[in-house]
Design a protein around this motif. Structure first.
Motif, PDB file in Angstrom:
ATOM      1  N   LYS A 124     -10.432  -0.693  -1.388  1.00 37.98           N
ATOM      2  CA  LYS A 124      -9.753   0.467  -1.955  1.00 37.98           C
ATOM      3  C   LYS A 124     -10.050   1.725  -1.129  1.00 37.98           C
ATOM      4  N   ASP A 125     -11.303   1.906  -0.750  1.00 41.31           N
ATOM      5  CA  ASP A 125     -11.680   3.076   0.048  1.00 41.31           C
ATOM      6  C   ASP A 125     -10.963   3.059   1.391  1.00 41.31           C
ATOM      7  N   PHE A 126     -10.905   1.879   1.996  1.00 38.04           N
ATOM      8  CA  PHE A 126     -10.278   1.789   3.312  1.00 38.04           C
ATOM      9  C   PHE A 126      -8.787   2.102   3.218  1.00 38.04           C
ATOM     10  N   GLU A 127      -8.137   1.556   2.200  1.00 33.14           N
ATOM     11  CA  GLU A 127      -6.701   1.824   2.016  1.00 33.14           C
ATOM     12  C   GLU A 127      -6.454   3.307   1.760  1.00 33.14           C
ATOM     13  N   ASP A 128      -7.266   3.893   0.900  1.00 31.11           N
ATOM     14  CA  ASP A 128      -7.106   5.324   0.608  1.00 31.11           C
ATOM     15  C   ASP A 128      -7.334   6.168   1.862  1.00 31.11           C
ATOM     16  N   MET A 166       0.845  -1.196   0.000  1.00 33.29           N
ATOM     17  CA  MET A 166       0.000   0.000   0.000  1.00 33.29           C
ATOM     18  C   MET A 166       0.885   1.253   0.000  1.00 33.29           C
ATOM     19  N   LYS A 167       0.846   2.036  -1.058  1.00 29.79           N
ATOM     20  CA  LYS A 167       1.725   3.203  -1.199  1.00 29.79           C
ATOM     21  C   LYS A 167       1.019   4.462  -0.695  1.00 29.79           C
ATOM     22  N   ILE A 168       1.788   5.355  -0.152  1.00 23.40           N
ATOM     23  CA  ILE A 168       1.237   6.625   0.307  1.00 23.40           C
ATOM     24  C   ILE A 168       1.816   7.746  -0.542  1.00 23.40           C
ATOM     25  N   SER A 169       0.991   8.589  -1.059  1.00 23.18           N
ATOM     26  CA  SER A 169       1.496   9.730  -1.820  1.00 23.18           C
ATOM     27  C   SER A 169       0.871  10.994  -1.259  1.00 23.18           C
ATOM     28  N   SER A 170       1.370  12.137  -1.679  1.00 19.09           N
ATOM     29  CA  SER A 170       0.853  13.392  -1.139  1.00 19.09           C
ATOM     30  C   SER A 170      -0.212  14.000  -2.047  1.00 19.09           C
ATOM     31  N   SER A 171      -0.647  13.267  -3.035  1.00 20.90           N
ATOM     32  CA  SER A 171      -1.595  13.832  -3.993  1.00 20.90           C
ATOM     33  C   SER A 171      -3.037  13.422  -3.679  1.00 20.90           C
ATOM     34  N   ASP A 172      -3.278  13.043  -2.425  1.00 19.59           N
ATOM     35  CA  ASP A 172      -4.596  12.518  -2.082  1.00 19.59           C
ATOM     36  C   ASP A 172      -5.722  13.520  -2.275  1.00 19.59           C
ATOM     37  N   ALA A 173      -5.411  14.797  -2.077  1.00 24.87           N
ATOM     38  CA  ALA A 173      -6.463  15.802  -2.164  1.00 24.87           C
ATOM     39  C   ALA A 173      -7.132  15.794  -3.533  1.00 24.87           C
ATOM     40  N   ALA A 174      -6.402  15.338  -4.519  1.00 22.71           N
ATOM     41  CA  ALA A 174      -6.969  15.290  -5.869  1.00 22.71           C
ATOM     42  C   ALA A 174      -7.767  14.013  -6.097  1.00 22.71           C
ATOM     43  N   ASN A 175      -7.696  13.116  -5.133  1.00 20.71           N
ATOM     44  CA  ASN A 175      -8.393  11.832  -5.286  1.00 20.71           C
ATOM     45  C   ASN A 175      -9.892  11.981  -5.090  1.00 20.71           C
ATOM     46  N   PRO A 176     -10.656  11.009  -5.551  1.00 19.55           N
ATOM     47  CA  PRO A 176     -12.109  11.108  -5.391  1.00 19.55           C
ATOM     48  C   PRO A 176     -12.530  11.006  -3.926  1.00 19.55           C
ATOM     49  N   VAL A 177     -13.738  11.489  -3.673  1.00 21.09           N
ATOM     50  CA  VAL A 177     -14.291  11.467  -2.318  1.00 21.09           C
ATOM     51  C   VAL A 177     -14.472  10.026  -1.838  1.00 21.09           C
ATOM     52  N   ILE A 178     -14.088   9.779  -0.594  1.00 22.12           N
ATOM     53  CA  ILE A 178     -14.342   8.479   0.031  1.00 22.12           C
ATOM     54  C   ILE A 178     -15.453   8.674   1.046  1.00 22.12           C
ATOM     55  N   ASN A 179     -16.552   7.965   0.863  1.00 19.74           N
ATOM     56  CA  ASN A 179     -17.679   8.127   1.769  1.00 19.74           C
ATOM     57  C   ASN A 179     -17.652   7.047   2.850  1.00 19.74           C
ATOM     58  N   LEU A 180     -17.205   7.417   4.051  1.00 18.89           N
ATOM     59  CA  LEU A 180     -17.207   6.492   5.188  1.00 18.89           C
ATOM     60  C   LEU A 180     -18.171   6.999   6.263  1.00 18.89           C
ATOM     61  N   ASP A 181     -19.151   7.792   5.818  1.00 18.04           N
ATOM     62  CA  ASP A 181     -20.168   8.332   6.725  1.00 18.04           C
ATOM     63  C   ASP A 181     -21.184   7.238   7.048  1.00 18.04           C
ATOM     64  N   GLN A 182     -21.882   6.757   6.025  1.00 18.60           N
ATOM     65  CA  GLN A 182     -22.822   5.657   6.253  1.00 18.60           C
ATOM     66  C   GLN A 182     -22.060   4.352   6.502  1.00 18.60           C
ATOM     67  N   GLY A 183     -22.762   3.389   7.088  1.00 24.07           N
ATOM     68  CA  GLY A 183     -22.110   2.116   7.412  1.00 24.07           C
ATOM     69  C   GLY A 183     -22.349   1.055   6.365  1.00 24.07           C
ATOM     70  N   ASP A 184     -22.156   1.411   5.105  1.00 25.96           N
ATOM     71  CA  ASP A 184     -22.421   0.445   4.032  1.00 25.96           C
ATOM     72  C   ASP A 184     -21.429  -0.722   4.143  1.00 25.96           C
ATOM     73  N   PRO A 185     -21.929  -1.952   4.351  1.00 27.96           N
ATOM     74  CA  PRO A 185     -21.038  -3.074   4.692  1.00 27.96           C
ATOM     75  C   PRO A 185     -20.568  -3.873   3.490  1.00 27.96           C
ATOM     76  N   THR A 186     -20.139  -3.190   2.435  1.00 32.24           N
ATOM     77  CA  THR A 186     -19.814  -3.896   1.193  1.00 32.24           C
ATOM     78  C   THR A 186     -18.493  -4.661   1.251  1.00 32.24           C
ATOM     79  N   ALA A 187     -17.704  -4.459   2.318  1.00 26.15           N
ATOM     80  CA  ALA A 187     -16.442  -5.198   2.457  1.00 26.15           C
ATOM     81  C   ALA A 187     -16.666  -6.703   2.374  1.00 26.15           C
ATOM     82  N   PHE A 188     -17.808  -7.149   2.861  1.00 26.48           N
ATOM     83  CA  PHE A 188     -18.058  -8.590   2.941  1.00 26.48           C
ATOM     84  C   PHE A 188     -18.467  -9.211   1.613  1.00 26.48           C
ATOM     85  N   GLN A 189     -18.649  -8.396   0.586  1.00 28.94           N
ATOM     86  CA  GLN A 189     -19.098  -8.941  -0.696  1.00 28.94           C
ATOM     87  C   GLN A 189     -18.110  -9.978  -1.236  1.00 28.94           C
ATOM     88  N   GLU A 190     -16.811  -9.764  -0.972  1.00 28.49           N
ATOM     89  CA  GLU A 190     -15.793 -10.685  -1.494  1.00 28.49           C
ATOM     90  C   GLU A 190     -16.016 -12.114  -0.987  1.00 28.49           C
TER      91      GLU A 190
END
Lengths: 382, 382
Positions: free
Chosen positions: A356-360, A1-25
């Motif tokens: 991906k959202d969690f890593e970002d 998992m790489k960290i860069s300083s360009s995150d501000a340009a990345n798309p919005v990550i919505n971790l407000d609601q508790g959508d449990p899609t992690a378990f889909q895998e």
């Protein structure tokens, strides 16, 4: 998992609601992919009714059996001598319980409280229609109005993952929300045995789209009033969702003791590794952020000692900052602590979003402390 | 169809609720049986969300398209420049609309009225949580409170099948319930074009178990408030039901002009023959019972003049009797007129129950007039 300083340009990550899609895998894995397919012909499930002799006349009998079997297999709740009331998610059931308890109370409006920090939706549920039956009175810890009341107890708690008991203890009614009392999130230390217990299909194995919840209710008069609410509110609950929940709950029960297949083994590894990653990042930032610590306890289901790995992280910052706004600057949406009756230095973060959202999210968290850092987050995946 | 005098010993016939199972035979026919099968794998439909960019974020886009296509094909409602809000049945949507309109009104509680006889559930919906946002004020015809109000207009009306327009007409808000504005029940005389129009999946082709309804809403602020209600009330609507409704609505659209396959051709024959049987029995009893007469009108969909064949019969008795009790003695459950704001000499009778129940009902009706009669009811089936 790489960290860069360009995150501000990345798309919005919505971790407000508790959508449990992690378990889909899990459900897309080779083992499971073909197992829980539901097939519904056009002529099926047409009636409003499921069982006219049941107090909850729209509850399918096979779903009731599946619910009881899973609770028996996990050992997390008593189902004997109880009425099962199915709802369009447990939010609707919570409102049905508020309606039932307040309708049956002589004092109206009945006070409703929950200990801070509480699930923000309770406040909305108890307030939005401005009912004269009940009134939201906020924090259970500072509540001192005499007379009857309802306390909502969520354990493990949403948003902060703590194990909860009622705090008012003056003989009022208690609605127990056990959405997260499943072994992948927390040790199953005992079989819960209370008058009104709410569960949701959304947070067990991730099927939030089905909108299925259930209540285990001891008192028939309360159960009847809850059914009355659900009858007027939505004339029952989708039969398609009930069928699907039945198939999936039965699969959870059937495979729960097969280590290589069990959802609870998988789910526990999943949330545990996410928590380890998050704690690593929080440690790395020194004293910038805080997370709650959870005690170890013996889990009767797994047969070993374990900690709690909540579905939400209750992230705090040590300085007196507005953490929700701070994260928003990094395009990470979370639920501000004030909405949970707490302080704006806390936020609730969904721990069950896509990988991906969690890593970002972790990357962006690190860059708050180290704007120009570029570091490898160790992989905690098993 | 044989009539005997031993009906009192027969099992209870429940024609109180409007369970539309009569139409199941259509979906079980050789032509349709294989057509609308829905297959849902275990990994699908897990998220709360359908389309985060839509005002109604839990509405599946394919359902929205299916709804618009069917309205276009039937010509019963304008869908252009409107927001579609999906609900767990149209009852929940009606409550969402009451919440939306009253929240946006400066005067609270907002008066809610409907012309007698009205759908009894409106009274329950507007009263049960004792909201301070709105207040049930009963009959629209006698309503004379100054200030803003909401009138609920159902056309064709439940329970009496009449074609309705607003009666207050003082600039208040109107919620149009078009549950029965489909060509098998009533001539489609024009395309409805109002600010808030409610439809239900239950009463089109009989899929009440799915709990799907939709609202066509012009004003975005009203739509947003309705979505807010549905978000707090049940965090959206079953995705399984939405998928199934999509498949079935698309089938209705696809076959609606194929005479041998069209549900609306079938459904029209079905309700028409039931009404002919019922009218024959009512005529046979002389002046014991009454039924409303419905005018002929040109139906744009069928391209011919037709009458209304409502999903409920509004049965009356000429003497001043309690008709609900009278029928109960014959083990026939109906909805008493008083619950609809009317008189106990009327009852609402479900016309869409199973064939056997409907035939038994006719038999028992005849025996009220002729306790020892034994007569053949002519077969009106095509």
């Amino acid at each position: 998992m790489k960290i860069s300083s360009s995150d501000a340009a990345n798309p919005v990550i919505n971790l407000d609601q508790g959508d449990p899609t992690a378990f889909q895998e899990y459900w897309m894995s080779m083992t499971m992919k073909e197992r829980c397919v539901v097939v519904i012909p056009g002529w099926d499930l047409m009636s409003y009714f499921s069982d006219k002799t049941n107090v909850c006349w729209f509850l399918r009998q096979d779903l009731a059996e599946a619910i009881k079997a899973l609770h028996r297999a996990i050992g997390n709740a008593a189902t004997e001598e109880r009425y099962i009331v199915v709802g369009n998610g447990s939010s609707q059931l919570c409102q049905a319980a508020l309606f039932a308890l307040s309708s049956l109370s002589e004092d109206k409006p009945l006070s409703i409280v929950a200990a801070v920090p509480y699930y923000s939706t309770y406040e909305e549920e108890a307030s939005y229609v401005q009912s004269q039956l009940y009134k939201w009175e906020r924090d259970a810890r500072t509540f001192n109005k005499p007379g009857p009341y309802i306390e909502i107890v969520t354990s493990p708690n949403n948003p902060d993952g703590t194990i909860r008991e009622p705090v008012v203890n003056r003989g009022g009614k208690v609605i127990y929300d056990f959405a997260y009392y499943w072994p992948h999130y927390t040790p199953i230390t005992h079989r819960q045995d209370h008058d009104i217990m709410l569960f949701t299909f959304s947070k067990i194995a991730g099927h939030a789209g089905s909108r299925i919840g259930w209540a285990l209710v001891k008192d028939i008069e309360v159960a009847k009033k809850m059914v009355q609410y659900l009858t007027i509110n939505s004339i029952g609950v989708s039969k398609e969702s009930q069928i699907r929940a039945t198939v999936i709950l039965n699969e959870l029960t059937k495979s729960c003791r097969i280590k290589s297949e069990s959802f609870f083994e998988y789910g526990n590894e999943k949330v545990k590794t996410r928590w380890e990653s998050l704690r690593w990042v929080v440690d790395k930032t020194g004293d910038t952020f805080t997370l709650p610590d959870y005690p170890q306890a013996f889990c009767n289901f797994f047969g070993k000692s374990s900690s709690t790995y909540p579905a939400f992280a209750w992230l705090g910052c040590n300085e007196d900052k507005d953490l929700e706004s701070l994260l928003k600057e990094k395009y990470v949406l979370t639920r501000g602590g004030e909405r949970c009756g707490s302080d704006k230095k806390y936020v609730r973060v969904n721990m069950l979003g896509p990988n991906k959202d969690f890593e970002d999210f972790l990357n962006r968290l690190l860059t708050i402390k180290y704007p120009n850092c570029f570091e490898e987050i160790p992989c905690f995946e098993p």
